[in-house]
Design a protein around this motif. Structure first.
Motif, short mmCIF file in Angstrom:
data_model
loop_
_atom_site.label_atom_id
_atom_site.label_comp_id
_atom_site.label_asym_id
_atom_site.label_seq_id
_atom_site.Cartn_x
_atom_site.Cartn_y
_atom_site.Cartn_z
N ALA A 138 0.64 -1.21 -0.14
CA ALA A 138 -0.32 -0.15 -0.37
C ALA A 138 0.99 1.06 0.22
CB ALA A 138 -0.72 0.21 1.19
N LEU A 139 1.64 1.49 0.32
CA LEU A 139 3.07 2.38 0.46
C LEU A 139 3.68 2.31 -0.30
CD1 LEU A 139 3.87 1.87 4.90
CD2 LEU A 139 2.10 3.64 3.88
N SER A 140 3.47 1.33 -1.25
CA SER A 140 4.29 2.25 -2.98
C SER A 140 3.77 2.56 -3.67
CB SER A 140 4.35 0.31 -3.20
OG SER A 140 3.57 -0.63 -3.62
N PHE A 141 2.58 3.02 -3.59
CA PHE A 141 1.85 4.23 -4.12
C PHE A 141 0.80 4.78 -3.61
CE2 PHE A 141 -0.91 -0.44 -4.16
CZ PHE A 141 -1.88 -0.12 -3.72
N SER A 142 0.51 4.80 -1.87
CA SER A 142 -0.34 5.38 -1.40
C SER A 142 1.28 6.00 -0.05
CB SER A 142 -1.38 4.41 -1.01
OG SER A 142 -2.71 5.80 -0.80
N ASN A 143 -0.43 6.38 0.49
CA ASN A 143 0.64 6.67 1.95
C ASN A 143 0.25 6.18 3.28
OD1 ASN A 143 -2.15 7.92 2.26
ND2 ASN A 143 -1.78 9.84 1.75
N GLU A 144 0.39 6.83 4.64
CA GLU A 144 0.06 6.12 5.75
C GLU A 144 -1.71 5.68 6.24
OE1 GLU A 144 1.84 8.40 5.80
OE2 GLU A 144 4.07 8.34 6.55
N THR A 145 -2.28 7.37 5.67
CA THR A 145 -3.81 6.69 5.25
C THR A 145 -3.76 5.41 3.95
OG1 THR A 145 -4.28 9.09 5.75
CG2 THR A 145 -6.09 7.98 4.91
N GLY A 146 -3.41 5.52 2.95
CA GLY A 146 -4.16 3.93 2.05
C GLY A 146 -3.31 2.66 2.74
N ALA A 147 -2.36 3.17 3.82
CA ALA A 147 -2.26 1.60 4.57
C ALA A 147 -3.72 1.08 4.95
CB ALA A 147 -1.01 2.16 4.90
N ALA A 148 -3.64 2.22 6.08
CA ALA A 148 -5.39 2.50 7.15
C ALA A 148 -6.48 1.96 6.57
CB ALA A 148 -5.07 3.22 7.83
N ILE A 149 -6.92 1.75 5.26
CA ILE A 149 -7.91 2.31 4.41
C ILE A 149 -7.19 0.10 3.91
CG2 ILE A 149 -8.80 2.09 2.32
CD1 ILE A 149 -7.66 5.29 1.83
N ILE A 150 -6.24 -0.16 3.65
CA ILE A 150 -5.79 -1.58 3.04
C ILE A 150 -6.62 -2.42 4.13
CG2 ILE A 150 -4.58 -3.61 2.20
CD1 ILE A 150 -5.23 -0.94 0.11
N MET A 151 -5.88 -2.58 5.55
CA MET A 151 -6.15 -3.09 6.36
C MET A 151 -7.60 -2.88 7.08
SD MET A 151 -3.23 -3.98 6.22
CE MET A 151 -3.50 -5.12 8.45
N THR A 152 -8.15 -1.68 7.11
CA THR A 152 -9.71 -1.90 7.10
C THR A 152 -10.01 -2.67 6.57
OG1 THR A 152 -9.15 0.54 7.98
CG2 THR A 152 -11.08 -0.14 7.41
N ALA A 153 -10.02 -2.44 5.29
CA ALA A 153 -11.07 -3.62 3.85
C ALA A 153 -10.93 -4.34 4.65
CB ALA A 153 -10.22 -3.03 2.44
N PHE A 154 -9.40 -5.60 5.09
CA PHE A 154 -9.78 -6.84 5.35
C PHE A 154 -10.52 -6.60 6.56
CE2 PHE A 154 -7.81 -9.79 8.61
CZ PHE A 154 -7.37 -10.79 7.14
N GLY A 155 -10.32 -5.70 7.39
CA GLY A 155 -11.60 -5.82 8.35
C GLY A 155 -12.72 -5.83 8.87
N VAL A 156 -13.78 -5.08 6.93
CA VAL A 156 -14.19 -5.68 7.06
C VAL A 156 -14.92 -5.99 6.42
CG1 VAL A 156 -16.39 -3.82 5.95
CG2 VAL A 156 -14.97 -2.37 6.77
N GLY A 157 -14.04 -7.05 5.92
CA GLY A 157 -14.32 -8.21 5.34
C GLY A 157 -14.16 -9.13 5.83
N SER A 158 -13.29 -9.11 7.31
CA SER A 158 -13.89 -10.33 8.34
C SER A 158 -14.97 -10.67 9.03
CB SER A 158 -12.68 -9.98 9.04
OG SER A 158 -11.50 -10.22 8.31
N LEU A 159 -15.24 -9.40 9.05
CA LEU A 159 -17.10 -8.32 9.50
C LEU A 159 -17.85 -8.73 9.05
CD1 LEU A 159 -17.68 -7.50 12.11
CD2 LEU A 159 -17.45 -5.17 11.10
N ILE A 160 -17.85 -8.73 8.23
CA ILE A 160 -19.33 -9.23 6.74
C ILE A 160 -18.89 -11.15 7.37
CG2 ILE A 160 -20.00 -9.48 4.72
CD1 ILE A 160 -19.44 -6.66 4.66
N SER A 161 -18.02 -11.48 6.94
CA SER A 161 -17.94 -12.93 7.05
C SER A 161 -18.51 -13.58 8.10
CB SER A 161 -16.28 -13.50 7.33
OG SER A 161 -16.62 -14.71 6.65
#
Length: 446
Positions: free
Chosen positions: A249-272
């Motif tokens: 994520a940091l290779s093409f974004s910033n710290e906020t982008g990295a947090a969004i990526i990890m949050t997306a995993f959490g959202v998928g996990s939450l729905i699952s």
């Protein structure tokens, strides 16, 4: 003490799960903040993945040894003491940080101690669940556990980034200490029944109990099939995939982008987790596990296709949904099929093998990305004019290629397991345990 309300049966399960949720949110914020601090201080992906390695390997090694203790000792007190032990190194790291003496190597030591403490918490909680929840609701309980853990995955990065950027690492530490206190209160109020300690009452030693746990698995080949399948999957996705998610994520974004990526995993996990909590899972749980693993593999492939925050987040979301569903159903098989007085040992062995596989994936991910896949995808590299035309060119795109390879391997593993009949139908050869939730004999017993 008698005037204080206590939690029993399913209410105790909810209290334990909620207490663990609060604690892991604080710990997750600290881990995420420390990862950002290491990347800020060093800019070295290998140093970052080594940090992850130090966080997960001790958990696995210690888990191999604590199983007999979990089956012998009071599990509620194990969880209380383990949470306290996990917070102690965080306090030391915080003191070093506030005195401007913190170095990266301090974090490795602290995470080793933290991992050893957590090795007691996870198997104790999982081994207690069948004695708190009726068997027909184990699938729902597994979904609730996954859902609560997913909330941690969502909140930890989202809370850690603004705290870290606005107030520094010290504010993250402060939140961690507050959540620790809340979790201890929740665990202390829960009544956790204990299984009959047949071997201990017969005078068995800790070593003989440990060997019995190994023999118990060895004599039940379907369990061995399940262990091999899940352990191999852990190497591919939580291992390699988890290690490279933030650096990618940091290779093409910033710290906020990295947090969004990890949050997306959490959202998928939450729905699952919510899906599993409401559904309870299919009658043949292996069908669900194999399908969910293949879905997670497809998500990993999607992550590597483009330098796009949206596409990468979508892939991570799919991985979170698929993998959490698979792990939840795997947990239910063990809770339904394994004897309650050996659950501590078998869960500890599972954690050991899974964490070792994940640790190996974390350990090799950084060097492989930097020294092997990265040069292949760099301008003028061996794959720049072929695969590079599809997923982009640049040394950082080596990490993207690793996700594609790992995802394809995970799909292949699921297909292979589906074709091998003893693996696909392993549940048929394992009888269900007949067990109803039990009250503790003495709520104040230690």
């Amino acid at each position: 003490m008698s005037s204080i309300p206590r939690f029993v049966a399913e209410r105790a399960f909810y209290a334990l799960a909620a207490g663990q949720l609060v604690s892991t949110i604080g710990s997750g914020m600290t881990r995420f903040g420390l990862g950002l601090w290491v990347l800020d201080q060093t800019g070295d992906v290998a140093a970052y993945t080594t940090l992850l390695f130090a966080a997960v390997l001790p958990l696995g090694v210690a888990s191999l040894l604590v199983g007999p203790l979990i089956d012998r000792w009071n599990r509620r007190w194990i969880m209380i003491c383990a949470n306290a032990g996990a917070s102690a190194p965080t306090l030391i790291v915080a003191l070093l940080y506030f005195t401007d003496a913190l170095a990266v190597w301090h974090l490795y030591i602290a995470l080793v101690v933290n991992g050893i403490a957590i090795a007691f918490t996870l198997p104790a909680l999982e081994a207690s669940t069948p004695m708190l929840v009726k068997q027909e609701r184990l699938g729902n309980a597994a979904g609730i556990s996954a859902m609560l853990q997913s909330v941690d995955m969502i909140l930890s990065p989202l809370l850690a980034v603004p705290f870290y950027l606005a107030f520094g690492l010290g504010a993250v530490f402060a939140v961690d200490f507050v959540t620790f206190g809340i979790s201890i209160i929740a665990i202390a109020l829960a009544i956790v029944p204990q299984p009959k300690r047949v071997l201990e009452e017969a005078g068995a030693t800790l070593w003989s109990e440990f060997r019995f746990g190994l023999t118990y698995l060895a004599e039940r080949r379907p369990f061995l099939y399940l262990v091999f399948f899940v352990t191999t999957a852990m190497f591919l996705m939580p291992g390699i995939g988890y290690a490279l998610a933030t650096p990618l994520a940091l290779s093409f974004s910033n710290e906020t982008g990295a947090a969004i990526i990890m949050t997306a995993f959490g959202v998928g996990s939450l729905i699952s987790g919510a899906f599993l909590a409401a559904w309870g899972g299919p009658k043949r749980r292996m069908n669900g596990i194999l399908g969910a693993m293949a879905l997670a593999g497809a998500g990993a492939i999607i992550m590597g296709l483009r330098e796009s925050l949206l596409l990468t987040a979508a892939g991570v979301f799919i991985i979170g949904f698929g993998f959490v569903l698979a792990i939840g159903l795997n947990r239910v098989i063990w809770q339904a099929k394994a004897a309650p007085d050996v659950l501590g040992r078998v869960f500890s062995l599972r954690v050991f093998l899974g964490v070792c596989a994940q640790s190996l994936g974390v350990l090799v991910a950084g060097p492989l990305a930097a020294s092997f896949f990265g040069p292949f995808m760099a301008p003028g590299g061996a794959l720049a004019d072929t695969i590079g035309t599809l997923i982009g060119v640049g040394a950082d795109r080596g990490m993207a290629l690793m996700y594609i390879v790992a995802g394809a391997a995970l799909i292949g593993l699921a297909v292979m397991a589906l074709l091998v009949r003893p693996v696909w139908r392993l549940e048929d050869d394992l009888p269900d345990q007949e067990l109803e939730p039990q009250p503790a004999a003495d709520p104040r017993a230690k």
